[in-house]
Scaffold this motif. Structure first.
Motif, short mmCIF file in Angstrom:
data_model
loop_
_atom_site.label_atom_id
_atom_site.label_comp_id
_atom_site.label_asym_id
_atom_site.label_seq_id
_atom_site.Cartn_x
_atom_site.Cartn_y
_atom_site.Cartn_z
N TYR A 1 0.84 -1.20 0.00
CA TYR A 1 0.00 0.00 0.00
C TYR A 1 0.87 1.25 0.00
O TYR A 1 1.76 1.40 0.84
CB TYR A 1 -0.93 0.03 1.21
N ARG B 1 -9.37 4.23 4.45
CA ARG B 1 -8.11 4.68 3.86
C ARG B 1 -8.03 6.21 3.91
O ARG B 1 -7.68 6.88 2.93
CB ARG B 1 -7.95 4.18 2.43
N ARG C 1 -2.81 3.23 6.55
CA ARG C 1 -2.72 1.80 6.85
C ARG C 1 -3.09 1.51 8.31
O ARG C 1 -3.03 0.37 8.75
CB ARG C 1 -1.32 1.27 6.56
#
Length: 540
Positions: A227, A462, A480
């Protein structure tokens, strides 16, 4: 001499002891993820002792089994949420006993259904019923979803990056699946069935368990490592003034509290800071009819004139006054002269030009901030002298406008509600803030648990989070769910850093709590099956 036919045999005593030990073991294991960092994995087998306890009771023909499983649920709630009693002893005891009672009702339904069906179906019913209850609990008037099973992984964020698809109740489903799977294998081994399985059955059982156990961990760790936040930085400051909440409304004047907050901001402020965040209920002197008349608001505006690029978000106890002749605006409105007024727990924004926005907290704490089921509790509250709160929230979650940027602001308890929290993002929030006052509970697991739940919200949406606690843990949390900066308990701190904005919508934000809705459907379907089976047996 006639023997007492009601005398318990030694075997009964041993069974009772075994049931108690299994119940205690469950309570300890289920509590560990909420008390010890990075121990979310324990929840994947924590319910096995509870299921074993039920199996032992069933095989031994034990009556009044509810005493054992209700006691186990009480212990679990007490071990993990005892700290509520620091703020309100009566409320804490009620929360522990009432929440445990609801869990016990779910387990009683499972035992009722098990008498009507066989095999794995009762355990599917148990998992569906539990998750359906968690889903319902988020919207109930008396709501305390602190121990939602998916919250077990709040301090194990590398293991649950897939919450961006399923939300927290996806974690609850995983936990129940693994516990039931492991219990089923143990039960098959204990009665010898597992030894009669052929090689294909053994591969399916043991291999299936291994895949379901390891798969989500592997997927999540890959997601975590891969990510990458889109670079869209803003400079922010989270303030923690560390004002004792028990002195806040009497020990210090509001002028002194404002001076402390602005002195704290001064220690880190510069021309780069675009968002300054202060804690919940910082001031009680704002009337929504004319917020700019507030001395605190005027002090903030004067301070921010030196930082024209910056907007302040802060919490306030606010009031809306309705003039004489206007109808009573809500059940919770109180008389004010010949008119009415409403109380709110609010978040406000303001800049150096006096431009402001306001949001009223929706997910209010039952009893403390608002009165649930007023027709039932209002007469009781009047006899007690009016101890229940009567705050009024707005209709839906809305983002605040900060110089053209939309920022969501969850006030304290609202950060526990994942399906609700996504409403800020649906309203356009590219950044989230959480303002709270966690010092009511003292230096206990309470404020640490509350802080950890913010990581769940970051993963689900997110969205980076700027968290300002009066005291407790203030922090900057990335997309995260990792706290990149955090404060210490009971210390004044100003956390300055950079967070990234994000305008992408996750699957969970777009579609909501699918896990809860599907579980509710399955639960109702199986409940109907249980009722039909019961009626069929009676007629037979």
């Amino acid at each position: 001499m006639m023997k007492n036919k009601y005398r318990r045999s030694p075997k009964d005593g041993k069974t009772s002891l075994l049931l108690c030990v299994l119940g205690l073991l469950f309570a300890i294991m289920a509590s560990i993820p909420f008390l010890v960092p990075h121990c979310g994995f324990v929840s994947l087998f924590a319910f096995v002792p509870l299921l074993c306890m039920e199996r032992v009771a069933d095989l031994s023909g034990r009556k009044r089994v509810w005493i054992y499983y209700y006691g186990a649920f009480v212990l679990w709630n007490a071990f993990t949420t005892f700290w509520v009693c620091n703020a309100t002893v009566g409320g804490g005891i009620f929360a522990i006993l009432a929440n445990a009672l609801q869990m016990a009702v779910i387990f009683a339904l499972f035992r009722w259904f098990k008498r009507r069906t066989k095999g794995i179906l009762p355990y599917i019913f148990l998992a569906a019923a539990w998750i359906a209850w968690e889903h319902f609990y988020f919207d109930a008037e008396i709501s305390w979803p602190w121990l939602v099973l998916g919250n077990s992984f709040a301090r194990s964020v590398k293991s649950i990056q897939w919450y961006e698809f399923t939300g927290t109740l996806g974690g609850s489903l995983w936990i129940w699946t693994m516990n039931i799977f492991l219990f089923s294998i143990m039960a098959a081994l204990s009665d010898g069935r597992a030894f009669r399985w052929n090689i294909k059955a053994k591969i399916a059982a043991y291999g299936g368990y291994a895949v379901l156990l390891a798969g989500p961990f592997v997927i999540s760790h890959v997601m975590f490592d891969r990510y990458e936040e889109k670079s869209n930085p803003v400079s922010v400051v989270a303030l923690q003034p560390n004002i004792d909440p028990y002195d806040k409304f009497g020990g210090m004047t509001q002028k002194e509290q404002t001076a402390r907050l602005l002195d704290l901001a001064d220690s880190v402020m510069d021309a780069s800071v675009t968002l300054l965040v202060a804690p919940e209920t910082f001031t009680p002197d704002i009337y929504t009819n004319d917020p700019l008349q507030s001395p605190t608001m005027r002090s903030f505006i004067y301070y921010l004139q030196d930082y024209p690029q910056c907007t302040l978000i802060f919490g306030a106890s606010t009031y809306t006054v309705y003039k004489e002749g206007q109808p009573r605006p809500s059940y919770w409105a109180r008389p004010y002269g010949k008119g009415w007024y409403e109380s709110h727990n609010s978040a406000l924004t303001v800049d150096g030009n006096g431009e402001y926005d306001i949001y009223h907290k929706i997910k209010l704490v039952p009893g403390v901030e608002y009165m649930p089921y007023p027709k039932i509790f209002d007469p009781i509250d009047k006899k007690l002298g009016g101890v229940m709160g009567r705050c009024v929230g707005q209709e839906r979650a809305e983002a605040l406008v900060c110089d053209g940027l939309k920022v969501g602001c969850a006030i304290c308890y609202e950060s526990v509600y994942g399906d609700f929290y996504r409403g800020y993002v649906l309203d356009g929030a590219e950044l989230m803030t959480i303002i709270t006052n966690d010092a009511w509970w003292g230096d206990t697991p309470g404020y640490r648990q509350h802080f950890s739940y913010a990581s769940l919200r970051a993963i689900e949406t997110r969205r980076s989070i700027v968290r300002s606690a009066n005291t407790g843990i203030s922090a900057l949390i990335d997309q995260r769910g990792v706290p990149v900066l955090e404060s210490r308990w009971w210390e004044q701190e100003a956390l300055k850093g950079t967070v990234n904005l994000n305008d992408k919508i996750t699957f969970f934000v777009a579609h909501g709590d699918i896990s809860g809705r599907v579980a509710t459907f399955i639960f109702l379907l199986l409940l109907l099956l249980g009722i039909v089976r019961g009626l069929t047996r009676r007629r037979g």
